[in-house]
Design an enzyme around this catalytic site. Structure first.
Site, short mmCIF file in Angstrom:
data_model
loop_
_atom_site.label_atom_id
_atom_site.label_comp_id
_atom_site.label_asym_id
_atom_site.label_seq_id
_atom_site.Cartn_x
_atom_site.Cartn_y
_atom_site.Cartn_z
N ASP A 1 127.28 -35.96 13.00
CA ASP A 1 127.54 -36.03 11.56
C ASP A 1 126.98 -34.80 10.87
O ASP A 1 126.13 -34.09 11.43
CB ASP A 1 126.94 -37.31 10.94
CG ASP A 1 125.41 -37.35 11.00
OD1 ASP A 1 124.84 -36.89 12.01
OD2 ASP A 1 124.78 -37.83 10.03
N GLU B 1 122.48 -39.26 11.62
CA GLU B 1 121.20 -38.58 11.52
C GLU B 1 120.95 -38.09 10.10
O GLU B 1 119.85 -38.19 9.57
CB GLU B 1 121.12 -37.39 12.50
CG GLU B 1 119.71 -36.88 12.74
CD GLU B 1 119.23 -35.85 11.72
OE1 GLU B 1 118.03 -35.61 11.65
OE2 GLU B 1 120.07 -35.32 10.95
N GLU B 2 121.99 -37.57 9.48
CA GLU B 2 121.82 -36.97 8.15
C GLU B 2 121.65 -38.02 7.06
O GLU B 2 121.46 -37.68 5.89
CB GLU B 2 123.01 -36.05 7.82
CG GLU B 2 123.18 -34.87 8.78
CD GLU B 2 122.06 -33.82 8.70
OE1 GLU B 2 121.07 -34.04 8.00
OE2 GLU B 2 122.22 -32.77 9.36
N1 BES Z 1 118.42 -30.46 11.85
C1 BES Z 1 117.71 -31.11 10.81
C2 BES Z 1 116.21 -31.16 11.05
C3 BES Z 1 115.61 -29.85 10.70
C4 BES Z 1 115.41 -29.54 9.37
C5 BES Z 1 115.28 -28.94 11.64
C6 BES Z 1 114.89 -28.31 9.01
C7 BES Z 1 114.78 -27.72 11.29
C8 BES Z 1 114.57 -27.39 9.97
C9 BES Z 1 118.20 -32.53 10.67
O1 BES Z 1 119.57 -32.66 10.91
C10 BES Z 1 117.98 -32.93 9.25
O2 BES Z 1 118.37 -32.28 8.34
N2 BES Z 1 117.36 -34.07 9.07
C11 BES Z 1 117.18 -34.67 7.79
C12 BES Z 1 116.70 -36.04 8.07
C13 BES Z 1 116.76 -36.97 6.92
C14 BES Z 1 118.09 -37.05 6.28
C15 BES Z 1 116.30 -38.35 7.38
C16 BES Z 1 116.19 -33.89 6.94
O3 BES Z 1 115.21 -33.33 7.47
O4 BES Z 1 116.41 -33.83 5.75
ZN ZN Z 2 120.37 -31.77 12.31
#
Ligand code: BES
Ligand code: ZN
Length: 453
Positions: free
Chosen positions: A88, A153-154
């Site tokens: 996603d 995940e997002e």
């Molecule tokens: N790929 C990101 C995690 C990430 C963020 C890695 C910044 C490296 C740097 C992941 O897909 C993400 O964005 N996760 C969300 C999770 C949330 C929606 C529960 C986030 O961190 O906002």
């Molecule tokens: Zn991600």
């Protein structure tokens, strides 16, 4: 092993074409109108995983499906590696700020521009191609493999945690490998040693039953937008500290980790430049990498109220809303933060409005237990692909399933990401470096071989 790497080099143009197909599917998990696209992305991925040689099932959940691929041919005595990623993506808006449309992947200056290119379709797909390379050349994988790809995940991985709890025996693994993070700089392979947790809320403020003339009523009726602004302003002090009572009680700063982070090659001037902000700012007493990686935050992610169109309209809005999220560090608990936030809002809410807090999602913070065979194998694999040893860095973002994997499956997690600073994840013009897609595929293939040892 060289046959595997030769196969990857020979097939890279096709891998890239396939990734472009994947990127054309607008699998935006936050929006119900994209439900069908999410389904399409899951089916597309499942088909590619089958072509690569995995046994694949699309597992339904009350939300978006989970794609599970398995190959168990290495036998009971061999280790099992679980590879996790997400298919996603975040909403692409604002569309007008994209140089090329978000779901029309475009190669410019060695970068693949598209929503989801780096987060996380490119980083997930390179593992599928590494698996394919082994199976097509050697006819087998060096280890047993389970791939888990989720579509939520997002939006907080709400259904993946119960899924892995219910299927813990089937998903049992000796190591968990994830590529969904960022390298500290181009050419510097990076292992992420921590993630922040998250607690996400909507804050609703309601006043009069309808919008009112701001001349006829203003001054005598409490304005929900002003009330909301006052609540939001109460969340930080002048030093950038969060003022919610008890918020820092569980924040544990590990002095050794703090010293290690001070040695990470982090280019602060470049970081500021990337953001375009006039200056950096945050909690007093901490460096930029500390503010990003080991300190909690409170951010407003969205604001809604009143008239925001062209020109002026003298209106006293009936309601106001803010999206507020907290990034959390060990040992903070998103459930406790929810309780403290609710108490704070209740305490500071001005009279004359009704205030409601709605919880959206939460995730625990995480710290890696570095060392051991998994991390040694990863260091060798990354060195093979990038020609230098990896560095260890923190990570400011969240991947809610990571702590749950360790808790439920009892295996260590490795974060081996191939994103780059400035990649615009969650923003217009998201990109993934084509070179990192290639090197990441080599690293993923090498890791499977290294883990057999
Ligand atoms: N790929 C990101 C995690 C990430 C963020 C890695 C910044 C490296 C740097 C992941 O897909 C993400 O964005 N996760 C969300 C999770 C949330 C929606 C529960 C986030 O961190 O906002
Ligand atoms: Zn991600």
């Amino acid at each position: 092993m060289s046959a595997v790497h030769d196969y990857i080099d020979a097939n890279l143009p096709r891998f890239r074409e396939e990734l472009f197909e994947f990127l054309r599917i607008p699998s935006v998990s936050a929006r119900s109108e994209h439900r069908q696209d999410i389904r399409l992305a899951a089916e597309w991925l499942a088909a590619k995983m089958r072509e690569a040689g995995l046994t694949v099932a699309i597992e339904a959940t009350p939300g978006h499906p989970i794609v599970v691929g398995e190959w168990r041919g290495a036998g009971e005595g061999a280790p099992t590696v679980l590879i996790y990623g997400h298919y996603d993506v975040q909403p692409p808006e604002p569309l007008e700020l994209w140089t090329s449309p978000p779901f029309e992947p475009t190669l410019r200056d060695g970068r693949i521009y598209a929503r989801g290119s780096v987060d996380d379709k490119g980083q997930l797909y390179l593992h599928i191609k590494a698996i394919e390379a082994h199976l097509r050349t050697a006819g087998r994988l060096p280890v047993n493999v389970v791939v888990v790809a989720e579509g939520e995940e997002e939006v907080g991985s709400e259904h993946l945690i119960p899924f892995i709890e219910a299927h813990a025996a089937r998903l049992k693994a000796d190591a968990i490998v994830i590529s969904d993070t960022t390298m500290v700089g181009a050419g510097i392979p990076t292992i992420s040693a921590s993630l922040r947790g998250i607690a996400y809320f909507e804050l609703h403020v309601e006043g009069p039953s309808t919008d009112l003339h701001s001349g006829a009523y203003g001054g005598a009726v409490v304005n929900p937008a002003v009330a909301l602004a006052r609540i939001l302003a109460s969340l930080h002090d002048d030093e950038g500290r969060i003022t919610i009572e008890g918020f820092y009680d569980d924040v544990r700063v590990d002095p050794e980790y703090r010293r290690e982070l001070a040695r990470v090659p982090f280019d602060e001037a470049k970081f500021r430049e990337e953001t375009g902000a006039p200056a950096l700012g945050g909690e007093a007493g901490f460096s930029t990498v500390e503010r990003l990686w080991i300190r909690p935050t409170c951010d407003v992610n969205g604001l809604l109220s009143g008239y925001t169109g062209e020109g002026s309209k003298t209106v006293l809005p009936a309601r106001a809303m803010a999206k507020v999220s907290f990034r959390l560090v060990p040992d903070q608990d998103p459930r406790r933060v929810e309780r403290l936030f609710r108490e704070h809002v209740e305490r500071v809410a001005p009279a004359g409005v009704r205030v409601a807090v709605r919880a959206l999602h939460g995730g625990d913070p995480w710290r890696a237990r570095l060392g051991g065979p998994l991390y040694e194998a990863a260091a060798r694999a990354l060195e093979k692909a990038f020609g230098r040893a990896p560095v260890y860095a923190g990570e400011g973002g969240s991947i809610p399933i990571v702590p749950a994997f360790e808790r439920v499956l009892g295996a260590p997690v490795l974060l081996m990401g191939f994103g780059l600073p400035g990649e615009n994840a969650h923003a217009p013009d998201e990109w993934m470096s084509l070179e990192n897609f290639e090197k990441g595929t080599h690293a993923a293939a090498a890791l499977l071989a290294e883990l057999a040892g």
